[in-house]
Design a protein around this motif. Structure first.
Motif, PDB file in Angstrom:
ATOM      1  N   ILE A 114     -10.078 -50.506 -27.068  1.00 46.87           N
ATOM      2  CA  ILE A 114      -9.888 -49.415 -26.119  1.00 46.87           C
ATOM      3  C   ILE A 114     -10.542 -48.165 -26.698  1.00 46.87           C
ATOM      4  N   ARG A 115     -11.511 -47.641 -25.988  1.00 42.50           N
ATOM      5  CA  ARG A 115     -12.136 -46.377 -26.393  1.00 42.50           C
ATOM      6  C   ARG A 115     -11.351 -45.242 -25.753  1.00 42.50           C
ATOM      7  N   LEU A 116     -10.918 -44.310 -26.591  1.00 41.42           N
ATOM      8  CA  LEU A 116     -10.050 -43.222 -26.153  1.00 41.42           C
ATOM      9  C   LEU A 116     -10.786 -41.901 -26.208  1.00 41.42           C
ATOM     10  N   ASN A 117     -10.343 -40.987 -25.367  1.00 44.04           N
ATOM     11  CA  ASN A 117     -10.935 -39.656 -25.364  1.00 44.04           C
ATOM     12  C   ASN A 117      -9.826 -38.611 -25.320  1.00 44.04           C
ATOM     13  N   GLY A 118      -9.909 -37.644 -26.224  1.00 41.48           N
ATOM     14  CA  GLY A 118      -8.938 -36.555 -26.261  1.00 41.48           C
ATOM     15  C   GLY A 118      -9.627 -35.216 -26.121  1.00 41.48           C
ATOM     16  N   ASP A 119      -8.868 -34.215 -25.701  1.00 38.84           N
ATOM     17  CA  ASP A 119      -9.439 -32.874 -25.552  1.00 38.84           C
ATOM     18  C   ASP A 119      -9.995 -32.367 -26.883  1.00 38.84           C
ATOM     19  N   ALA A 120      -9.301 -32.670 -27.977  1.00 43.28           N
ATOM     20  CA  ALA A 120      -9.751 -32.286 -29.316  1.00 43.28           C
ATOM     21  C   ALA A 120      -9.978 -33.541 -30.147  1.00 43.28           C
ATOM     22  N   PRO A 121     -11.155 -33.734 -30.746  1.00 35.26           N
ATOM     23  CA  PRO A 121     -11.398 -34.923 -31.571  1.00 35.26           C
ATOM     24  C   PRO A 121     -10.669 -34.833 -32.906  1.00 35.26           C
ATOM     25  N   LEU A 122     -10.472 -35.974 -33.534  1.00 34.14           N
ATOM     26  CA  LEU A 122      -9.881 -36.026 -34.865  1.00 34.14           C
ATOM     27  C   LEU A 122     -10.933 -35.643 -35.900  1.00 34.14           C
ATOM     28  N   GLN A 123     -10.576 -34.750 -36.799  1.00 32.43           N
ATOM     29  CA  GLN A 123     -11.503 -34.290 -37.838  1.00 32.43           C
ATOM     30  C   GLN A 123     -11.266 -35.060 -39.131  1.00 32.43           C
ATOM     31  N   ARG A 124     -12.363 -35.535 -39.708  1.00 36.12           N
ATOM     32  CA  ARG A 124     -12.254 -36.255 -40.967  1.00 36.12           C
ATOM     33  C   ARG A 124     -12.345 -35.285 -42.142  1.00 36.12           C
ATOM     34  N   ALA A 125     -11.541 -35.531 -43.175  1.00 35.37           N
ATOM     35  CA  ALA A 125     -11.609 -34.758 -44.405  1.00 35.37           C
ATOM     36  C   ALA A 125     -12.651 -35.337 -45.348  1.00 35.37           C
ATOM     37  N   ASN A 126     -12.916 -36.634 -45.229  1.00 32.00           N
ATOM     38  CA  ASN A 126     -13.877 -37.320 -46.080  1.00 32.00           C
ATOM     39  C   ASN A 126     -15.006 -37.830 -45.197  1.00 32.00           C
ATOM     40  N   HIS A 127     -16.214 -37.322 -45.418  1.00 32.99           N
ATOM     41  CA  HIS A 127     -17.356 -37.702 -44.590  1.00 32.99           C
ATOM     42  C   HIS A 127     -18.280 -38.691 -45.291  1.00 32.99           C
ATOM     43  N   ALA A 128     -17.796 -39.268 -46.392  1.00 32.53           N
ATOM     44  CA  ALA A 128     -18.593 -40.260 -47.108  1.00 32.53           C
ATOM     45  C   ALA A 128     -18.709 -41.528 -46.276  1.00 32.53           C
ATOM     46  N   GLU A 129     -19.633 -42.402 -46.682  1.00 31.87           N
ATOM     47  CA  GLU A 129     -19.796 -43.680 -45.990  1.00 31.87           C
ATOM     48  C   GLU A 129     -18.799 -44.672 -46.570  1.00 31.87           C
ATOM     49  N   LEU A 130     -17.916 -45.164 -45.719  1.00 27.64           N
ATOM     50  CA  LEU A 130     -16.886 -46.100 -46.168  1.00 27.64           C
ATOM     51  C   LEU A 130     -17.471 -47.501 -46.261  1.00 27.64           C
ATOM     52  N   PRO A 131     -17.379 -48.148 -47.425  1.00 25.49           N
ATOM     53  CA  PRO A 131     -17.853 -49.536 -47.504  1.00 25.49           C
ATOM     54  C   PRO A 131     -17.076 -50.408 -46.519  1.00 25.49           C
ATOM     55  N   SER A 132     -17.744 -51.392 -45.941  1.00 25.63           N
ATOM     56  CA  SER A 132     -17.097 -52.262 -44.969  1.00 25.63           C
ATOM     57  C   SER A 132     -15.834 -52.883 -45.552  1.00 25.63           C
ATOM     58  N   GLU A 133     -14.780 -52.929 -44.736  1.00 23.20           N
ATOM     59  CA  GLU A 133     -13.535 -53.556 -45.158  1.00 23.20           C
ATOM     60  C   GLU A 133     -12.868 -54.229 -43.960  1.00 23.20           C
ATOM     61  N   GLY A 134     -11.949 -55.144 -44.235  1.00 16.65           N
ATOM     62  CA  GLY A 134     -11.311 -55.925 -43.199  1.00 16.65           C
ATOM     63  C   GLY A 134     -10.569 -55.066 -42.196  1.00 16.65           C
ATOM     64  N   THR A 135     -10.613 -55.472 -40.930  1.00 22.84           N
ATOM     65  CA  THR A 135      -9.879 -54.778 -39.871  1.00 22.84           C
ATOM     66  C   THR A 135      -8.921 -55.763 -39.210  1.00 22.84           C
TER      67      THR A 135
END
Length: 553
Positions: free
Chosen positions: A462-483
């Motif tokens: 489900i793709r969601l849309n909010g009036d204000a987006p969530l801001q990330r504190a860490n903008h590094a590239e996250l290595p792939s991990e299990g979901t």
């Protein structure tokens, strides 16, 4: 070793590097823990899924924390040689990033032996480690909407081969004609964890094919990929309808697919479980017609579905609430209820209207549908493209004879809280594993703000849309991990994506939290345009455990 919460039945074990990850994964495979049902290794993590009724989270952490992560894991498995036409769109750009010539990129890429560290993203997609350590490039800033099947690519220090055409952000060096995923093989995934891989320069062919390989391939068959299909065929029309009952699809509606409880245990091949979006509704439909709980049913989105009976049968419709209309061969019509068994006679037509609550119907038939199993399941995985094809008008679905003791169930009461567009849907959420990658305001905003379900939603998520987006504190590239099903990813846009049944096995965006297991069926029934509010039921509390160098005796 760090333990991060994922859900009430899952945790993420974070380690220092790939070598430690492989050592832990090997240790857990060699001495399994009772109650652990699935493990998904990645670059620096192992996702552990468990049954809380068999092992507690604390006991799991204690056992895993005692395992040796310093042992060297031998990578001397079967050698697969893959011919590559090095004519990729990103070859020149990779050369510029590394400050070398394109020919030197090819020389370095073919100069070493790789090993399959783990699988994920898509069936047959293997993350290959090793090779020349200087081949270290970032993903593309803007992922491509389509990468061709057989594309050989780089991301970070990993190499990989796309098994099918799909979106992706890896840097493409070339294309191989060798199929990575082929259901006609005994083991569909060509590359398995522990296998070794060597790339062979096949020249910069102008139009590399993705058909059958003519290159050197060690110990595998190279037949053309085959997509399994359901046993629906117009040829069955010649059979005696009363001797062999069947249902003919008059209209499939928006989407109608076979789904059961999924194909768990295929993570080694990069295959997620998939299965029915609303598992409770699937079980109820089977219960009403006397089937086993996990028998395949037809999952129908937003109604518009119509079928005609050939011979007598008993069906049941559960899940979404809407009009169920019957018409006999003489043209008389009447209505039936969901959550009760419905007897169909030869020539009867059943129609499902647009739901008034929920969005997914489940239609089961007494005896079960005669549909082909793929990798132990009849489920259609729309992302991985594994399982039967979606139903189409004219398909004729055979019904198997009911087993002895298959008793039709009494009518049941439909759920009272099915989602609608005019009532805000509340979903309980377990925070983690990457909540700390978002700032404190984003964590508060996740629950404070209502999120609208966009039309880009499907079985993947489900793709969601909010009036204000969530801001990330860490903008590094996250290595792939299990979901996990229920994971809430936060992409660069800050507009979250809630993963559902057909989600990828691994992902590279941080997961701020996951919908609790008891609300996953509710999430599956949320209509487009509805508003969702998340209710965190836990704090984000990672657990650090000192590493040990020997296994306990």
């Amino acid at each position: 070793m760090r333990f991060l919460p994922v859900n009430t039945d899952a945790l993420l074990v974070e380690l220092d590097d790939l070598e430690q990850t492989l050592a832990l994964f090997a240790a857990l495979q060699n001495r399994p823990i009772a109650g652990v049902t699935e493990m998904v290794p990645a670059a620096r993590t192992v996702l552990v899924i468990f049954q809380p009724s068999l092992v507690s989270r604390d006991a799991l952490i204690a056992d895993i924390g005692s395992r040796d992560t310093t042992a060297h894991v031998a990578r001397d498995g079967k050698l697969i040689e893959i011919p590559v036409h090095y004519n990729g769109e990103d070859l020149d750009e990779v050369a510029q990033l590394l400050g070398i010539t394109p020919d030197e990129v090819v020389r370095r890429h073919t100069g070493g032996t790789y090993s399959v560290a783990f699988t994920g993203f898509a069936p047959g997609f293997a993350y290959l480690s090793g090779g020349d350590p200087t081949l270290d490039v970032p993903r593309r800033k803007t992922p491509r909407t389509r990468i061709p099947a057989g594309a050989v690519a780089l991301a970070g220090t990993f190499s990989g081969v796309y098994p099918q055409a799909s979106p992706g952000g890896w840097q493409i060096l070339g294309v191989t004609p060798v199929p990575m995923w082929d259901l006609s093989r005994e083991t569909p995934a060509l590359l398995q964890p522990g296998y070794r891989v060597r790339f062979i320069d096949a020249g910069a062919s102008a139009g590399a094919s993705t058909g059958t390989s003519t290159g050197t391939l060690t110990g595998t068959s190279t037949g053309t990929s085959a997509q399994a299909s359901s046993s629906t065929s117009a040829d069955a029309a010649a059979s005696d309808s009363r001797a062999t009952p069947a249902l003919e699809v008059v209209s499939p509606g928006l989407q109608a697919v076979f789904e059961d409880l999924g194909r768990a245990g295929q993570a080694r091949q990069g295959v997620a479980a998939s299965g029915a979006m609303d598992r409770g509704a699937l079980r109820a439909a089977n219960r009403l017609v006397g089937n086993a709980p996990g028998e395949a049913a037809i999952e129908i989105v937003y109604g518009g579905f119509q079928l005609r009976a050939h011979g007598p049968s008993v069906v049941a419709v559960t899940g979404a609430l809407g009009d169920v209309t019957l018409r006999n061969a003489a043209g008389s019509t009447w209505t039936a209820n969901t959550y009760q068994a419905i007897a169909l006679d030869d020539g009867d037509t059943l129609s499902l209207g647009q739901p008034s609550a929920g969005i997914r119907y489940y239609l089961a038939a007494r005896g079960g549908f005669d549909v082909q199993s793929v990798l132990g399941s009849c489920s259609t995985d729309t992302l991985a493209r594994v399982g039967p094809e979606p139903l189409a008008a004219g398909d004729r679905i055979g019904i198997r004879p009911a087993g002895q003791g298959a008793i039709v169930g009494a009518p049941e009461i439909a759920p009272a809280d099915l989602p609608t567009t005019n009532v805000e849907v509340v979903l309980d959420v377990v925070l983690g594993p990457r909540t700390d990658w978002c700032d404190a305001e984003a964590v508060a905003l996740l629950s404070r703000q209502a999120w609208t379900v966009t039309p880009q939603s499907n079985r993947v998520g489900i793709r969601l849309n909010g009036d204000a987006p969530l801001q990330r504190a860490n903008h590094a590239e996250l290595p792939s991990e299990g979901t996990r099903k229920g994971s809430i990813q936060v992409p660069a846009s800050g507009q979250p994506v809630l993963f559902l049944a057909d989600h990828p096995l691994t992902g590279g965006y941080p997961v701020i939290g996951s919908v609790a297991p008891w609300h996953l069926d509710r999430a599956a029934q949320i209509p487009i345009g509805a508003r969702v509010r998340f209710n965190p039921i836990s704090d984000f509390v990672p657990v650090d455990v000192p590493a040990v160098s020997v296994n306990p005796t």
